[in-house]
Scaffold this active site. Structure first.
Site, short mmCIF file in Angstrom:
data_model
loop_
_atom_site.label_atom_id
_atom_site.label_comp_id
_atom_site.label_asym_id
_atom_site.label_seq_id
_atom_site.Cartn_x
_atom_site.Cartn_y
_atom_site.Cartn_z
N SER A 292 -8.47 -8.04 -14.82
CA SER A 292 -8.23 -8.74 -13.55
C SER A 292 -9.08 -8.20 -12.41
O SER A 292 -9.60 -8.97 -11.59
CB SER A 292 -6.75 -8.65 -13.17
OG SER A 292 -5.94 -9.20 -14.19
N HIS A 343 -6.49 -5.97 -8.11
CA HIS A 343 -7.06 -7.26 -7.71
C HIS A 343 -7.88 -7.14 -6.43
O HIS A 343 -9.05 -7.54 -6.39
CB HIS A 343 -5.93 -8.28 -7.52
CG HIS A 343 -5.25 -8.66 -8.79
ND1 HIS A 343 -4.22 -9.57 -8.85
CD2 HIS A 343 -5.44 -8.24 -10.07
CE1 HIS A 343 -3.83 -9.71 -10.09
NE2 HIS A 343 -4.53 -8.90 -10.85
#
Length: 511
Positions: A292, A343
């Site tokens: 991610s 993220h």
């Protein structure tokens, strides 16, 4: 007169494109109307250049409404509202015969149209003079000496308009076709292979298996296993985690690799994955894994592209990228299990890495040097912050998990050392840490130390049945039968269905 008007229309269109940065959008079949566009500082400027003669106000009013509605419907489908300033340039022999001056003030057919302007280029005018957002525009009405030269020049401008439009179209295509996607495929294959290896060795959701194969594990990183920042990029926790990330990598990764080229893509991907992993280390104490951070870094690369080529960005993918990114950020902030540190850390890392490598055929030496320095400072600063951030690195839940694993391996001295270190910062799980340490003391026959820990544990957590049971065992070992019986009675009160507690209580009762 028609040939002169057509010449002025083509000349005006060409100069708007070549000198003032407007892009050709469309034209009617008969070439009576050209539609041009320019985006600048969050505003959109649209120009219609027409050589149609309007005899009546109503004809002109209908065409203004028609072309503004046509533009909004066909070319302005962005997710977010943008202000549009519409200009109609009318090359005509004469003005409409009835009163029409109020149309210059703007009667908009759509709420997206901020302002409408009408400019006339009439027979006999020496020039057309107006401005668009502080950009002065002057088109002179100079004609060739004879009709043959006029027709040739008219054809010349038409050819130039078509050529200029084709060149810009080719430049746009070239930006998205720097290279064919290559590296996304081995990355996807490696992720899938490692996922099945995890599944065959205890499961991808098993913390012990994840740690064994290189997941982000703060305790191990603090002890020097920095390679986990890279290996964790290729491990995934559960089939859904893998599927979503691989779909994103396939689509977003292919786009970024096309735009930046193979080597730049690899640099951006690993830089984002690394900084995402470091950000996770700094802000998330839990075991973590996944691509991610690297994928969010690819979003950062697209944002950097938008900064360098804003017109192309918002004309093609810009609003969709921003919309998807906003959804992911909002979703991540609303779901506690999502590693937002990875993220956002990857997003920023990918953006900075993009400034370092730039694009093929585009060099900005000073900015690239600044980008490289910023990327190094960003990664090192994040790691330094995380390394000294005791609230994360001394997290109780993480230490409890490690202690449970060490107890299974009968590593009692390590349990004592780790529990002692964790107790310095313990809040919610102090009683559990004391219990585990007391158990390790018991295995080493350090009865007094075990007794102190257990007595403190039950004072913190009065319903701690296992601690009362161990207390009873220690009291029995020290021939303190009354205290032993009292302790086991409390364990029975908490959990009356436990037969082991009852059996031990019967053993303590005198014959």
């Amino acid at each position: 007169m028609y040939l002169k008007n057509k010449y002025l229309q083509n000349k005006c269109t060409f100069e708007l494109m070549s000198k003032h940065g407007f892009e050709w959008l469309s034209s009617t079949t008969d070439k009576e109307h050209y539609l041009l566009e320019k985006q600048e500082k969050g505003k959109i400027f649209v120009i219609r250049v027409s050589n149609q003669q309007y005899n009546w106000r109503r004809e002109l009013e209908k065409d203004i409404e028609k072309f503004e509605e046509y533009y909004v419907t066909k070319f302005n489908k962005g997710v977010f509202f943008q202000k549009i300033y519409f200009h109609h340039i009318l090359v005509m022999d004469f003005e409409p015969v009835d009163e029409w001056g109020d149309l210059k003030k703007g009667t908009h057919s759509s709420p997206k149209i901020q302002q409408t302007n009408v400019h006339t280029f009439l027979d006999g005018d020496q020039s057309l003079d107006f401005s668009i957002h502080h950009d002065p525009i002057l088109i002179s009405a100079e004609f060739p000496n004879n009709m043959i030269d006029l027709e040739q020049m008219n054809h010349f401008f038409q050819t130039k308009i078509a050529k200029l439009h084709q060149e810009r179209t080719n430049q746009l295509k070239q930006l998205f076709l720097q290279s064919k996607p290559v590296w996304i495929y081995p990355f996807i294959i490696v992720n899938i292979i490692l996922f099945f290896i995890l599944e065959m060795n205890g499961g991808s959701t098993n913390p012990k298996t994840l740690i064994q194969f290189g997941a982000k594990y703060n305790i191990a990183i603090m002890e020097g296993e920095w390679w986990r920042f890279i290996t964790s990029m290729f491990l995934h926790i559960g089939i859904m985690h893998l599927t979503l990330n691989m779909i994103a990598l396939y689509f977003i990764g292919a786009l970024v690799e096309r735009m930046y080229g193979h080597c730049r893509f690899i640099f951006i991907y690993f830089s984002a994955g690394l900084t995402g992993g470091i950000a996770s280390f700094a802000f998330n104490p839990q075991i973590a894994a996944g691509a991610s951070g690297a994928i969010f870094g690819l979003f950062g690369a697209l944002l950097f592209f938008g900064l360098q080529y804003p017109k192309i960005f918002f004309k093609t993918m810009g609003w969709n990228v921003l919309f998807i990114l906003m959804i992911n950020i909002v979703f991540g902030l609303s779901v506690p299990q999502i590693d937002n540190g990875a993220h956002l850390g990857g997003l920023i890392g990918g953006f900075i890495a993009s400034t370092t490598v730039m694009f093929p055929h585009l060099r900005k030496g000073s900015l690239q040097v600044i980008g490289a320095i910023a990327l190094a400072l960003y990664a090192c600063g994040l790691f330094s912050f995380g390394y000294h951030y005791e609230e994360v690195q001394e997290d109780e839940t993480l230490h409890l998990y490690v202690i449970e694993q060490q107890l299974k391996e009968d590593d009692y001295q390590t349990v004592i050392n780790r529990s002692t270190a964790a107790l310095l910062y313990a809040e919610d799980y102090e009683a559990e840490l004391l219990f585990y340490r007391s158990y390790a003391y018991l295995q080493q026959e350090l009865w007094d130390k075990a007794l102190r820990d257990l007595e403190k544990a039950v004072s913190i957590k009065p319903n701690f049945e296992e601690a009362y049971y161990n207390l009873a065992l220690i009291y029995e070992q020290n021939n303190q039968m009354q205290k032993a019986a009292s302790s086991i009675e409390k364990a029975i009160d908490i959990n009356p269905e436990n037969e082991e507690y009852h059996d031990f209580y019967q053993k303590l009762k005198p014959e």
